[in-house]
Write a protein that holds these residues in place. Structure first.
Motif, PDB file in Angstrom:
ATOM      1  N   ALA A  10       0.819  -1.206   0.000  1.00 17.79           N
ATOM      2  CA  ALA A  10       0.000   0.000   0.000  1.00 17.79           C
ATOM      3  C   ALA A  10       0.853   1.257   0.000  1.00 17.79           C
ATOM      4  CB  ALA A  10      -0.934   0.007   1.212  1.00 17.79           C
ATOM      5  N   ALA A  11       0.249   2.361  -0.491  1.00 15.97           N
ATOM      6  CA  ALA A  11       0.857   3.693  -0.413  1.00 15.97           C
ATOM      7  C   ALA A  11      -0.154   4.650   0.214  1.00 15.97           C
ATOM      8  CB  ALA A  11       1.274   4.160  -1.798  1.00 15.97           C
ATOM      9  N   THR A  12      -0.891   4.126   1.170  1.00 14.43           N
ATOM     10  CA  THR A  12      -1.946   4.895   1.818  1.00 14.43           C
ATOM     11  C   THR A  12      -1.383   5.942   2.770  1.00 14.43           C
ATOM     12  OG1 THR A  12      -2.101   3.071   3.399  1.00 14.43           O
ATOM     13  CG2 THR A  12      -3.748   3.155   1.656  1.00 14.43           C
ATOM     14  N   GLY A  13      -2.247   6.875   3.142  1.00 17.50           N
ATOM     15  CA  GLY A  13      -1.909   7.895   4.125  1.00 17.50           C
ATOM     16  C   GLY A  13      -2.856   7.824   5.308  1.00 17.50           C
ATOM     17  N   LYS A  52      -3.875   3.896  -2.599  1.00 16.14           N
ATOM     18  CA  LYS A  52      -3.106   5.123  -2.401  1.00 16.14           C
ATOM     19  C   LYS A  52      -3.877   6.198  -1.628  1.00 16.14           C
ATOM     20  CE  LYS A  52      -0.351   4.677  -6.647  1.00 16.14           C
ATOM     21  NZ  LYS A  52       0.093   5.396  -7.872  1.00 16.14           N
ATOM     22  N   ALA A  53      -5.017   5.850  -1.096  1.00 15.11           N
ATOM     23  CA  ALA A  53      -5.923   6.854  -0.536  1.00 15.11           C
ATOM     24  C   ALA A  53      -5.521   7.298   0.868  1.00 15.11           C
ATOM     25  CB  ALA A  53      -7.339   6.294  -0.510  1.00 15.11           C
ATOM     26  N   LEU A  54      -6.070   8.432   1.274  1.00 16.63           N
ATOM     27  CA  LEU A  54      -5.981   8.897   2.656  1.00 16.63           C
ATOM     28  C   LEU A  54      -7.067   8.178   3.446  1.00 16.63           C
ATOM     29  CD1 LEU A  54      -4.704  10.889   4.707  1.00 16.63           C
ATOM     30  CD2 LEU A  54      -6.451  12.538   4.015  1.00 16.63           C
ATOM     31  N   LEU A  55      -6.667   7.345   4.389  1.00 12.23           N
ATOM     32  CA  LEU A  55      -7.605   6.445   5.045  1.00 12.23           C
ATOM     33  C   LEU A  55      -8.674   7.180   5.848  1.00 12.23           C
ATOM     34  CD1 LEU A  55      -5.079   3.702   6.219  1.00 12.23           C
ATOM     35  CD2 LEU A  55      -6.572   3.651   4.208  1.00 12.23           C
ATOM     36  N   ASP A  56      -8.287   8.292   6.452  1.00 12.31           N
ATOM     37  CA  ASP A  56      -9.261   9.035   7.264  1.00 12.31           C
ATOM     38  C   ASP A  56      -9.661  10.355   6.619  1.00 12.31           C
ATOM     39  OD1 ASP A  56      -6.696   9.937   7.675  1.00 12.31           O
ATOM     40  OD2 ASP A  56      -6.718   9.731   9.852  1.00 12.31           O
ATOM     41  N   PRO A  72      -4.307  12.945  -1.347  1.00  4.05           N
ATOM     42  CA  PRO A  72      -5.551  13.650  -1.679  1.00  4.05           C
ATOM     43  C   PRO A  72      -6.523  13.613  -0.512  1.00  4.05           C
ATOM     44  CG  PRO A  72      -4.866  12.278  -3.522  1.00  4.05           C
ATOM     45  CD  PRO A  72      -3.955  11.936  -2.384  1.00  4.05           C
ATOM     46  N   PRO A  73      -7.118  14.746  -0.154  1.00  4.50           N
ATOM     47  CA  PRO A  73      -7.879  14.862   1.089  1.00  4.50           C
ATOM     48  C   PRO A  73      -9.342  14.478   0.990  1.00  4.50           C
ATOM     49  CG  PRO A  73      -7.697  16.993   0.072  1.00  4.50           C
ATOM     50  CD  PRO A  73      -6.941  16.040  -0.814  1.00  4.50           C
ATOM     51  N   ALA A  74      -9.743  13.840  -0.084  1.00  3.42           N
ATOM     52  CA  ALA A  74     -11.145  13.453  -0.232  1.00  3.42           C
ATOM     53  C   ALA A  74     -11.229  12.088  -0.905  1.00  3.42           C
ATOM     54  CB  ALA A  74     -11.900  14.492  -1.052  1.00  3.42           C
ATOM     55  N   PRO A  75     -12.209  11.287  -0.564  1.00  2.00           N
ATOM     56  CA  PRO A  75     -12.375   9.974  -1.202  1.00  2.00           C
ATOM     57  C   PRO A  75     -12.593  10.108  -2.701  1.00  2.00           C
ATOM     58  CG  PRO A  75     -13.734  10.163   0.786  1.00  2.00           C
ATOM     59  CD  PRO A  75     -13.221  11.541   0.485  1.00  2.00           C
ATOM     60  N   GLY A  93      -0.398  16.393  -3.257  1.00  2.00           N
ATOM     61  CA  GLY A  93       0.437  15.787  -4.288  1.00  2.00           C
ATOM     62  C   GLY A  93       0.004  14.358  -4.533  1.00  2.00           C
ATOM     63  N   HIS A  94       1.016  13.445  -4.584  1.00  2.00           N
ATOM     64  CA  HIS A  94       0.805  11.999  -4.586  1.00  2.00           C
ATOM     65  C   HIS A  94       0.381  11.426  -5.924  1.00  2.00           C
ATOM     66  CE1 HIS A  94       0.591   8.280  -2.406  1.00  2.00           C
ATOM     67  NE2 HIS A  94      -0.722   8.143  -2.465  1.00  2.00           N
ATOM     68  N   GLN A  95      -0.394  12.172  -6.720  1.00  2.00           N
ATOM     69  CA  GLN A  95      -0.930  11.636  -7.965  1.00  2.00           C
ATOM     70  C   GLN A  95      -0.061  11.958  -9.179  1.00  2.00           C
ATOM     71  OE1 GLN A  95      -2.883   9.574  -6.308  1.00  2.00           O
ATOM     72  NE2 GLN A  95      -4.463   9.758  -7.886  1.00  2.00           N
ATOM     73  N   HIS A  96       0.899  12.870  -9.024  1.00  2.00           N
ATOM     74  CA  HIS A  96       1.840  13.241 -10.089  1.00  2.00           C
ATOM     75  C   HIS A  96       1.145  13.881 -11.295  1.00  2.00           C
ATOM     76  CE1 HIS A  96       5.287  10.340  -8.698  1.00  2.00           C
ATOM     77  NE2 HIS A  96       4.690  10.944  -7.683  1.00  2.00           N
TER      78      HIS A  96
END
Length: 281
Positions: A153-156, A195-199, A185-188, A218-221
């Motif tokens: 995973a590359a989750t946050g 790669k998502a932000l879990l919370d 990214p701060p939204a689902p 960032g994160h998505q390039h």
């Protein structure tokens, strides 16, 4: 207030090590660098993008992480001169990426190599997150979404304590424009599940208390324009990318006297720079 957003340089070289000297998740990261990322991210492109960004005369730079590949001390040592020069030219606030804090030992390396640099906001490296940089006409706030995720995973993740501190600051702070920077990214729905932000839903709930002018990630390039909870969400391409389908660039966020923001993209192609204006509202 004029802010430049830079993200995902990924410029450290891994020539100092090898696949066989590494283990676990770092072997996978090394393989990704060897096969493609060493060609996709270059110092030459980052230097051109940095000069162009500084020509914008920003009040500050929001840097949303992934300067490294696998979070090794030598990578951070390579990147430190660029961070030093950038922070001498303009105030900088860093939100680390998952490749910077790739493994648990990356924290100590970051403290040793970058901890003394003026890139951690008003209170410095050792302050609990979020970090805040106070400017004349507003605030920059950085969240740390990076942690040592599993190999697949590359989750946050922000965590309850960091979100609670953000909530208290929003309740107690002065009501003036503020911009939020976070690597993931701060939204689902913006990033894949891996790669998502879990919370992210919990973060959006906190932001309803006092909305930022915009959120930078960032994160998505790639350059992305989204909206979450009524707030513009701005993703910016990698600052060092040589990819023709997602060339290296930066974003300029301008906040006017009413607190509204406008976003201008700058993407630098292989031969010449090109401006691509986009309104955030």
């Amino acid at each position: 207030m004029r802010i430049v957003h830079l993200t995902d340089p990924h410029v450290a070289s891994l020539d100092f090590t090898s696949f066989w000297r590494l283990s676990g998740k770092r072997r996978m990261g090394y393989r990704s660098w060897w096969r493609k990322r060493r060609y996709q991210h270059t110092w030459a492109r980052l230097e051109r993008i940095t000069l162009a960004a500084l020509d914008e005369a920003p009040d500050a730079v929001m840097l949303t992480g992934d300067l490294c590949h696998i979070g090794l001390r030598e990578e951070m040592r390579q990147v430190r001169p660029w961070l030093q020069e950038l922070s001498r030219a303009v105030p900088v606030l860093l939100a680390p990426g998952n490749h910077d804090l790739y493994r648990d030992d990356s924290w100590a390396s970051m403290a040793d190599e970058w901890g003394a640099l003026p890139i951690w906001g008003d209170a410095g490296f050792d302050a609990p997150w979020p970090h805040r940089l106070s400017l004349a006409d507003g605030d920059l706030v950085a969240l740390n979404s990076a942690f040592s995720a599993p190999w697949y995973a590359a989750t946050g993740r922000l965590g309850r304590e960091q979100l609670a501190r953000l909530q208290r600051w929003l309740a107690d702070g002065e009501a003036r424009p503020w911009l939020l920077g976070v690597h993931h990214p701060p939204a689902p729905g913006i990033a894949s599940r891996r790669k998502a932000l879990l919370d992210a839903p919990a973060l959006l709930q906190v932001l309803t208390q006092r909305q930022p002018t915009c959120v930078l990630h960032g994160h998505q390039h790639r350059s992305l324009a989204n909206e979450a909870a009524g707030v513009p969400v701005v993703g910016t391409a990698s600052a060092s990318s040589e990819r023709s389908d997602a060339p290296g660039g930066y974003s300029v966020i301008t906040v006017d006297g009413s607190g509204e923001c406008a976003v201008r993209r700058h993407a630098q192609g292989a031969d010449s720079p090109a401006l691509d204006p986009q309104a955030a509202r």
